[in-house]
Write a protein that holds these residues in place. Structure first.
Motif, short mmCIF file in Angstrom:
data_model
loop_
_atom_site.label_atom_id
_atom_site.label_comp_id
_atom_site.label_asym_id
_atom_site.label_seq_id
_atom_site.Cartn_x
_atom_site.Cartn_y
_atom_site.Cartn_z
N ALA A 156 1.04 -1.33 -0.27
CA ALA A 156 0.06 -0.15 0.08
C ALA A 156 0.72 1.31 -0.14
N ASN A 157 1.82 1.36 0.60
CA ASN A 157 2.71 2.56 0.97
C ASN A 157 3.84 2.66 -0.12
N GLY A 158 4.36 1.53 -0.65
CA GLY A 158 5.35 1.38 -1.53
C GLY A 158 4.95 2.05 -3.16
N GLY A 159 3.60 2.65 -3.04
CA GLY A 159 3.14 2.83 -4.55
C GLY A 159 2.36 1.52 -5.28
N GLY A 160 2.17 0.51 -4.55
CA GLY A 160 1.62 -0.63 -5.15
C GLY A 160 0.07 -0.59 -5.54
N ASP A 161 -0.63 -1.68 -5.47
CA ASP A 161 -1.95 -1.86 -6.10
C ASP A 161 -2.66 -1.72 -4.83
N VAL A 162 -2.23 -1.90 -3.64
CA VAL A 162 -3.40 -1.78 -2.31
C VAL A 162 -3.97 -0.52 -2.14
N GLN A 163 -5.07 -0.19 -2.06
CA GLN A 163 -5.66 1.06 -1.78
C GLN A 163 -5.71 1.24 -0.27
N SER A 164 -6.49 0.20 0.22
CA SER A 164 -6.81 0.44 1.58
C SER A 164 -7.09 -1.11 1.95
N TYR A 165 -6.94 -1.51 3.47
CA TYR A 165 -7.15 -2.60 3.85
C TYR A 165 -7.63 -2.73 5.37
N GLY A 166 -8.18 -3.57 5.95
CA GLY A 166 -8.88 -3.49 7.21
C GLY A 166 -8.96 -5.03 7.80
N LEU A 167 -8.96 -5.35 9.11
CA LEU A 167 -9.03 -6.59 9.67
C LEU A 167 -10.30 -6.20 10.71
N GLU A 168 -11.05 -7.29 10.84
CA GLU A 168 -12.44 -7.14 11.51
C GLU A 168 -12.56 -8.43 12.47
N LEU A 169 -12.88 -8.14 13.72
CA LEU A 169 -13.44 -9.13 14.46
C LEU A 169 -14.67 -9.73 14.12
N PRO A 170 -15.11 -10.86 14.55
CA PRO A 170 -16.58 -11.05 14.17
C PRO A 170 -17.25 -10.18 15.12
N THR A 171 -18.54 -9.89 14.76
CA THR A 171 -19.56 -9.37 15.53
C THR A 171 -20.24 -9.93 16.55
N LEU A 172 -20.82 -9.30 17.53
CA LEU A 172 -21.87 -10.33 18.46
C LEU A 172 -22.93 -10.84 17.90
N GLU A 173 -23.26 -10.10 16.70
CA GLU A 173 -24.57 -10.58 16.09
C GLU A 173 -24.12 -11.78 15.35
N GLU A 174 -22.92 -12.01 14.66
CA GLU A 174 -22.60 -13.23 14.24
C GLU A 174 -22.29 -14.33 15.33
N VAL A 175 -22.10 -14.02 16.36
CA VAL A 175 -22.04 -15.00 17.72
C VAL A 175 -23.23 -15.30 17.78
N PHE A 176 -24.30 -14.39 18.11
CA PHE A 176 -25.45 -14.70 18.55
C PHE A 176 -26.37 -15.83 17.51
N ILE A 177 -26.00 -15.45 16.10
CA ILE A 177 -26.72 -16.24 15.08
C ILE A 177 -26.24 -17.52 15.13
N ARG A 178 -24.96 -17.90 15.42
CA ARG A 178 -24.42 -18.87 15.33
C ARG A 178 -24.95 -19.85 16.63
N LEU A 179 -25.16 -19.20 18.00
CA LEU A 179 -25.54 -19.72 18.92
C LEU A 179 -26.98 -20.06 18.91
N ALA A 180 -27.81 -19.31 18.27
CA ALA A 180 -29.15 -19.64 18.33
C ALA A 180 -29.31 -20.73 17.33
N GLY A 181 -28.50 -21.13 16.62
CA GLY A 181 -28.67 -22.54 15.81
C GLY A 181 -28.58 -23.51 16.59
N VAL A 182 -28.03 -23.62 17.85
CA VAL A 182 -27.91 -24.56 18.66
C VAL A 182 -29.04 -25.14 19.23
N GLN A 183 -29.45 -26.52 19.16
CA GLN A 183 -30.60 -27.13 19.69
C GLN A 183 -30.51 -27.56 21.04
#
Length: 185
Positions: A156-183
């Motif tokens: 990104a900084n060396g004049g390459g092809d990357v404009q931006s990037y980001g790393l995200e944690l899973p959301t609590l919503e995703e955790v809830f949806i996963r747990l809601a499927g637990v029987q």
């Protein structure tokens, strides 16, 4: 207005324990945020028990979060504990600068990611003004993140092809949806 009045009544007399059942239901976003700030400020030195269907609200306000599904308590813990234990992993998003570079640059970034994290899953690409690359990374691959992010940062900084990037944690919503499927057992 009734919700706001109910919360105000619950806080009169500076109680040590406060129960709030869906305190922001039906509120506009500005009022919700104002109430979140109030609850955050007043919860010091108090026990606040709050029920909500809004996972962003639970994530922001909760020191301990209990998730119920199918009428039973599924899990209880801090937001970070729930995300680490029941999350689907991290999401890495990389935006490239130029559509003309899309195929070659996309393949190069794919290779870069899989060199650092072999178990990375390459998600389908979205074409818009540029190209967006998306990867799913296991929670266990955290030790490889610094090297990977340094390599992407160099592109990104060396004049390459990357404009931006980001790393995200899973959301609590995703955790809830996963747990809601637990029987129920």
């Amino acid at each position: 207005m009734k919700r706001k009045l109910s919360v105000a009544l619950a806080l009169i007399g500076n109680p040590k324990v406060v129960f709030l059942d869906e305190p922001t239901a039906g509120m506009d976003p500005e009022s919700r945020h104002a109430l979140w700030n109030l609850i955050t400020d007043m919860k010091r030195g108090k026990t606040v028990v709050l029920t909500t269907h809004h996972m962003d609200e639970a994530d922001l306000l909760g020191d301990r979060i209990a998730i119920m599904s199918h009428g039973k308590l599924q899990v209880c813990g801090s937001s970070m504990y729930l995300k680490r234990t029941f999350g689907l992993g991290y999401a890495l998003n990389v935006e490239l600068k130029d559509v003309q570079l899309s195929s070659g640059a996309g393949d190069a970034i794919d290779q870069l990611v899989t060199e650092h994290i072999p178990a990375a899953v390459v998600n389908p690409r979205r074409l818009n003004s540029g190209i967006s690359l998306s990867y799913s990374l296991d929670m266990e691959s955290q030790a490889s993140f610094p090297g990977l992010l340094d390599a992407i940062d160099a592109r990104a900084n060396g004049g390459g092809d990357v404009q931006s990037y980001g790393l995200e944690l899973p959301t609590l919503e995703e955790v809830f949806i996963r747990l809601a499927g637990v029987q129920d057992v």
